[in-house]
Design a protein around this motif. Structure first.
Motif, PDB file in Angstrom:
ATOM      1  N   PHE A 328       0.837  -1.199   0.000  1.00 50.39           N
ATOM      2  CA  PHE A 328       0.000   0.000   0.000  1.00 50.39           C
ATOM      3  C   PHE A 328       0.874   1.251   0.000  1.00 50.39           C
ATOM      4  O   PHE A 328       0.608   2.210  -0.735  1.00 50.39           O
ATOM      5  CB  PHE A 328      -0.926  -0.008   1.217  1.00 50.39           C
ATOM      6  CG  PHE A 328      -1.612   1.298   1.484  1.00 50.39           C
ATOM      7  CD1 PHE A 328      -2.703   1.695   0.728  1.00 50.39           C
ATOM      8  CD2 PHE A 328      -1.171   2.143   2.496  1.00 50.39           C
ATOM      9  CE1 PHE A 328      -3.344   2.904   0.970  1.00 50.39           C
ATOM     10  CE2 PHE A 328      -1.795   3.353   2.752  1.00 50.39           C
ATOM     11  CZ  PHE A 328      -2.885   3.732   1.981  1.00 50.39           C
ATOM     12  N   VAL A 329       1.912   1.249   0.825  1.00 49.75           N
ATOM     13  CA  VAL A 329       2.819   2.401   0.911  1.00 49.75           C
ATOM     14  C   VAL A 329       3.480   2.653  -0.442  1.00 49.75           C
ATOM     15  O   VAL A 329       3.571   3.808  -0.903  1.00 49.75           O
ATOM     16  CB  VAL A 329       3.883   2.174   2.008  1.00 49.75           C
ATOM     17  CG1 VAL A 329       4.918   3.287   1.987  1.00 49.75           C
ATOM     18  CG2 VAL A 329       3.217   2.093   3.380  1.00 49.75           C
ATOM     19  N   LEU A 330       3.929   1.580  -1.107  1.00 47.44           N
ATOM     20  CA  LEU A 330       4.571   1.735  -2.414  1.00 47.44           C
ATOM     21  C   LEU A 330       3.589   2.266  -3.457  1.00 47.44           C
ATOM     22  O   LEU A 330       3.938   3.111  -4.289  1.00 47.44           O
ATOM     23  CB  LEU A 330       5.139   0.389  -2.875  1.00 47.44           C
ATOM     24  CG  LEU A 330       6.364  -0.126  -2.105  1.00 47.44           C
ATOM     25  CD1 LEU A 330       6.725  -1.539  -2.556  1.00 47.44           C
ATOM     26  CD2 LEU A 330       7.553   0.814  -2.302  1.00 47.44           C
ATOM     27  N   ALA A 331       2.351   1.762  -3.401  1.00 49.37           N
ATOM     28  CA  ALA A 331       1.332   2.227  -4.350  1.00 49.37           C
ATOM     29  C   ALA A 331       1.050   3.712  -4.151  1.00 49.37           C
ATOM     30  O   ALA A 331       0.876   4.460  -5.123  1.00 49.37           O
ATOM     31  CB  ALA A 331       0.058   1.413  -4.179  1.00 49.37           C
ATOM     32  N   GLU A 332       1.007   4.158  -2.891  1.00 47.66           N
ATOM     33  CA  GLU A 332       0.757   5.566  -2.614  1.00 47.66           C
ATOM     34  C   GLU A 332       1.964   6.432  -2.982  1.00 47.66           C
ATOM     35  O   GLU A 332       1.806   7.580  -3.404  1.00 47.66           O
ATOM     36  CB  GLU A 332       0.396   5.761  -1.140  1.00 47.66           C
ATOM     37  CG  GLU A 332      -0.990   5.252  -0.764  1.00 47.66           C
ATOM     38  CD  GLU A 332      -2.086   5.990  -1.497  1.00 47.66           C
ATOM     39  OE1 GLU A 332      -1.939   7.216  -1.736  1.00 47.66           O
ATOM     40  OE2 GLU A 332      -3.092   5.346  -1.839  1.00 47.66           O
ATOM     41  N   GLU A 333       3.160   5.883  -2.832  1.00 47.81           N
ATOM     42  CA  GLU A 333       4.364   6.623  -3.227  1.00 47.81           C
ATOM     43  C   GLU A 333       4.352   6.925  -4.720  1.00 47.81           C
ATOM     44  O   GLU A 333       4.778   7.994  -5.158  1.00 47.81           O
ATOM     45  CB  GLU A 333       5.619   5.832  -2.855  1.00 47.81           C
ATOM     46  CG  GLU A 333       5.986   5.910  -1.382  1.00 47.81           C
ATOM     47  CD  GLU A 333       7.280   5.166  -1.086  1.00 47.81           C
ATOM     48  OE1 GLU A 333       7.821   4.520  -2.021  1.00 47.81           O
ATOM     49  OE2 GLU A 333       7.741   5.229   0.067  1.00 47.81           O
ATOM     50  N   ARG A 334       3.839   5.997  -5.509  1.00 43.59           N
ATOM     51  CA  ARG A 334       3.748   6.216  -6.951  1.00 43.59           C
ATOM     52  C   ARG A 334       2.778   7.349  -7.282  1.00 43.59           C
ATOM     53  O   ARG A 334       2.864   7.972  -8.344  1.00 43.59           O
ATOM     54  CB  ARG A 334       3.321   4.914  -7.650  1.00 43.59           C
ATOM     55  CG  ARG A 334       4.397   3.830  -7.638  1.00 43.59           C
ATOM     56  CD  ARG A 334       4.055   2.697  -8.576  1.00 43.59           C
ATOM     57  NE  ARG A 334       2.944   1.897  -8.093  1.00 43.59           N
ATOM     58  CZ  ARG A 334       3.067   0.804  -7.330  1.00 43.59           C
ATOM     59  NH1 ARG A 334       4.296   0.402  -6.962  1.00 43.59           N
ATOM     60  NH2 ARG A 334       2.022   0.124  -6.944  1.00 43.59           N
ATOM     61  N   ASN A 335       1.837   7.602  -6.346  1.00 41.07           N
ATOM     62  CA  ASN A 335       0.884   8.702  -6.531  1.00 41.07           C
ATOM     63  C   ASN A 335       1.355   9.985  -5.851  1.00 41.07           C
ATOM     64  O   ASN A 335       0.600  10.961  -5.786  1.00 41.07           O
ATOM     65  CB  ASN A 335      -0.483   8.304  -5.969  1.00 41.07           C
ATOM     66  CG  ASN A 335      -1.109   7.156  -6.727  1.00 41.07           C
ATOM     67  OD1 ASN A 335      -0.940   7.052  -7.944  1.00 41.07           O
ATOM     68  ND2 ASN A 335      -1.825   6.288  -6.022  1.00 41.07           N
ATOM     69  N   GLY A 336       2.576   9.948  -5.296  1.00 43.68           N
ATOM     70  CA  GLY A 336       3.134  11.130  -4.656  1.00 43.68           C
ATOM     71  C   GLY A 336       2.725  11.312  -3.206  1.00 43.68           C
ATOM     72  O   GLY A 336       2.878  12.414  -2.655  1.00 43.68           O
ATOM     73  N   ASN A 337       2.207  10.273  -2.564  1.00 44.73           N
ATOM     74  CA  ASN A 337       1.765  10.356  -1.162  1.00 44.73           C
ATOM     75  C   ASN A 337       2.707   9.586  -0.255  1.00 44.73           C
ATOM     76  O   ASN A 337       3.250   8.550  -0.642  1.00 44.73           O
ATOM     77  CB  ASN A 337       0.347   9.800  -1.003  1.00 44.73           C
ATOM     78  CG  ASN A 337      -0.658  10.541  -1.866  1.00 44.73           C
ATOM     79  OD1 ASN A 337      -0.621  11.763  -1.953  1.00 44.73           O
ATOM     80  ND2 ASN A 337      -1.553   9.801  -2.497  1.00 44.73           N
ATOM     81  N   ASP A 338       2.887  10.100   0.955  1.00 46.12           N
ATOM     82  CA  ASP A 338       3.777   9.457   1.929  1.00 46.12           C
ATOM     83  C   ASP A 338       2.951   8.851   3.058  1.00 46.12           C
ATOM     84  O   ASP A 338       2.373   9.555   3.872  1.00 46.12           O
ATOM     85  CB  ASP A 338       4.752  10.483   2.494  1.00 46.12           C
ATOM     86  CG  ASP A 338       5.714   9.864   3.515  1.00 46.12           C
ATOM     87  OD1 ASP A 338       5.728   8.616   3.644  1.00 46.12           O
ATOM     88  OD2 ASP A 338       6.430  10.624   4.184  1.00 46.12           O
ATOM     89  N   TYR A 339       2.887   7.520   3.083  1.00 43.76           N
ATOM     90  CA  TYR A 339       2.184   6.796   4.143  1.00 43.76           C
ATOM     91  C   TYR A 339       3.156   5.887   4.902  1.00 43.76           C
ATOM     92  O   TYR A 339       2.824   4.777   5.287  1.00 43.76           O
ATOM     93  CB  TYR A 339       1.042   5.961   3.563  1.00 43.76           C
ATOM     94  CG  TYR A 339      -0.193   6.765   3.237  1.00 43.76           C
ATOM     95  CD1 TYR A 339      -1.218   6.915   4.155  1.00 43.76           C
ATOM     96  CD2 TYR A 339      -0.322   7.392   2.007  1.00 43.76           C
ATOM     97  CE1 TYR A 339      -2.348   7.653   3.867  1.00 43.76           C
ATOM     98  CE2 TYR A 339      -1.444   8.148   1.698  1.00 43.76           C
ATOM     99  CZ  TYR A 339      -2.455   8.268   2.628  1.00 43.76           C
ATOM    100  OH  TYR A 339      -3.571   9.010   2.342  1.00 43.76           O
ATOM    101  N   SER A 340       4.365   6.357   5.099  1.00 42.14           N
ATOM    102  CA  SER A 340       5.402   5.529   5.709  1.00 42.14           C
ATOM    103  C   SER A 340       5.257   5.405   7.224  1.00 42.14           C
ATOM    104  O   SER A 340       5.850   4.525   7.841  1.00 42.14           O
ATOM    105  CB  SER A 340       6.785   6.097   5.371  1.00 42.14           C
ATOM    106  OG  SER A 340       6.896   7.440   5.833  1.00 42.14           O
ATOM    107  N   LYS A 341       4.458   6.299   7.832  1.00 48.01           N
ATOM    108  CA  LYS A 341       4.274   6.244   9.285  1.00 48.01           C
ATOM    109  C   LYS A 341       2.987   5.509   9.643  1.00 48.01           C
ATOM    110  O   LYS A 341       2.074   5.420   8.831  1.00 48.01           O
ATOM    111  CB  LYS A 341       4.253   7.661   9.858  1.00 48.01           C
ATOM    112  CG  LYS A 341       5.554   8.432   9.658  1.00 48.01           C
ATOM    113  CD  LYS A 341       5.465   9.821  10.258  1.00 48.01           C
ATOM    114  CE  LYS A 341       6.773  10.576  10.059  1.00 48.01           C
ATOM    115  NZ  LYS A 341       6.706  11.945  10.636  1.00 48.01           N
ATOM    116  N   ASN A 342       2.915   5.016  10.869  1.00 48.92           N
ATOM    117  CA  ASN A 342       1.729   4.312  11.333  1.00 48.92           C
ATOM    118  C   ASN A 342       1.000   5.126  12.400  1.00 48.92           C
ATOM    119  O   ASN A 342       1.627   5.751  13.251  1.00 48.92           O
ATOM    120  CB  ASN A 342       2.104   2.937  11.902  1.00 48.92           C
ATOM    121  CG  ASN A 342       2.621   2.002  10.835  1.00 48.92           C
ATOM    122  OD1 ASN A 342       2.046   1.888   9.758  1.00 48.92           O
ATOM    123  ND2 ASN A 342       3.727   1.323  11.117  1.00 48.92           N
TER     124      ASN A 342
END
Length: 390
Positions: A328-342
């Motif tokens: 999910f994090v990688l998919a969001e990174e491709r869209n320019g979003n950072d979801y690396s934190k929990n």
């Protein structure tokens, strides 16, 4: 919906199994009804998307009765107010009654209890979370993750058959030995209509498939404990160890663009001690290729009798953190979003019980990394829940 049809046939087959003769009397037996009004006033005092105050309320109307060997249950649900999550920005939902404004028939089912074979069968509109993934100690807390783990609640298209959307379901419960309960359920995989989730909608579409759920519960009973033959979970057991799993029969597109199996497993334990202290811990894991949350961990404790003159009041503290899937994090990174934190939530709550009909609950939650996204400051919320039962 072949799976639900098969269990419906099973229900009617069980319906003709004879049980012990019952006393003659009124055609309708054990008629019960209740009305519950719950309201909340919460303030986001710091961080989140914006500070502000929100008011929410929840109305529950329940009616149950028995006719010969069958029990019937109807549950109407109404929700009003403005969303707290709208200003906090959290993914777990700080309030477990935070949902869209709507009135709906929430549950409507018939159940046949079969004491001679220590089982019961239920069919109709059914809240899976009324019996599956229910932690008694966790019900004290207002954060949604302590009602059902987000690893489970975020599954499927519109979620499983839980608050506020329920689906047509069939559930079999078996109690082969004292302290052992096995539950199996088959449910329509997509509750309500994804295009319009207000009101009550039941659509059985073959392409949507079914949700299969099972749970094994091991408990130690008090002498006063109620029979697990009835709907619900035993609230008197000093110890419970539970293992559960779920799977959707139809695959869906995952984060990598391929068809993936939506499934998961969870386990929890809770212990209630004679001194008023209760503790619980829960973990869950899912398929990271399709689920937003690859895993979840949560736990907490409650204590009754903090003040001698108020022995029934409860105070508790709990923590919960769903962990984002790497895919999910990688998919969001491709869209320019950072979801690396929990996201991590700590909740402190105090339930003041005035009577069996009236209670007030003071609640404070600190939410770190709301929505697990960068750019949203940690939030601090505090508020009051009032409950009136008639």
């Amino acid at each position: 919906m072949t799976h639900i049809k098969n269990l419906l046939y099973l229900f009617f087959a069980f319906s003709f199994i004879p049980i012990q003769a019952q006393e003659t009397g009124s055609f309708f037996k054990n008629v019960e009804s209740s009305f519950t009004y719950t309201s909340e006033v919460f303030a986001n005092v710091e961080g989140g998307l914006e500070t502000g105050v929100r008011y929410l309320d929840n109305i529950d109307v329940e009616v149950s009765f028995s006719v010969t060997d069958f029990s019937f249950y109807f549950y109407g649900l109404g929700n009003q107010g403005r969303s707290l999550t709208e200003i906090v920005g959290d993914v777990q939902k700080s309030s477990n009654i935070d949902t869209q404004n709507s009135w709906r028939l929430y549950e409507a089912f018939v159940q046949r209890t079969l004491p001679r074979i220590k089982s019961s069968l239920l069919f109709g509109l059914y809240d899976l979370n009324s019996e599956f993934d229910v932690i008694n100690t966790g019900t004290l807390f207002l954060n949604s993750s302590h009602g059902i783990g987000p690893d489970f609640s975020f599954s499927g298209v519109t979620g499983p058959s839980i608050f506020p959307l329920t689906s047509l379901s069939a559930r079999l419960k078996i109690n082969p030995f004292e302290g052992v309960s096995l539950k199996i359920a088959v449910l329509d995989a997509v509750p309500s209509d994804p295009g319009n989730t207000t009101g009550t909608s039941v659509f059985l579409r073959e392409k949507e498939g079914a949700l299969l759920a099972s749970e094994l519960s091991l408990s130690r009973f008090n002498d006063e404990s109620a029979s697990l033959l009835e709907r619900g979970v035993n609230e008197n057991s000093p110890f419970r160890l539970v293992f559960g799993g779920w799977k959707y029969t139809e695959e869906r597109e995952g984060w990598n663009g391929k068809l993936e199996s939506d499934h998961g497993f969870y386990a929890f334990a809770e212990v209630s001690m004679n001194n008023g202290l209760s503790l619980f811990s829960r973990v869950g894991i899912t398929n990271r290729d399709i689920s937003r949350f690859n895993s979840y961990a949560g736990g907490g404790l409650s204590y009754s009798g903090l003040f001698k003159k108020r022995p029934n009041d409860l105070v508790g503290i709990a923590i919960s953190t769903p962990m984002n899937s790497d895919e999910f994090v990688l998919a969001e990174e491709r869209n320019g979003n950072d979801y690396s934190k929990n996201e991590l939530t700590v909740e402190l709550t105090y339930l003041l019980i005035v009577s069996g009909q009236v209670s007030f609950q003071f609640d404070t939650q600190y939410i770190q990394n709301p929505n697990q996204a960068s750019g949203i400051d940690d939030a601090l919320i505090t508020g009051l829940r009032s409950t009136f039962r008639f």
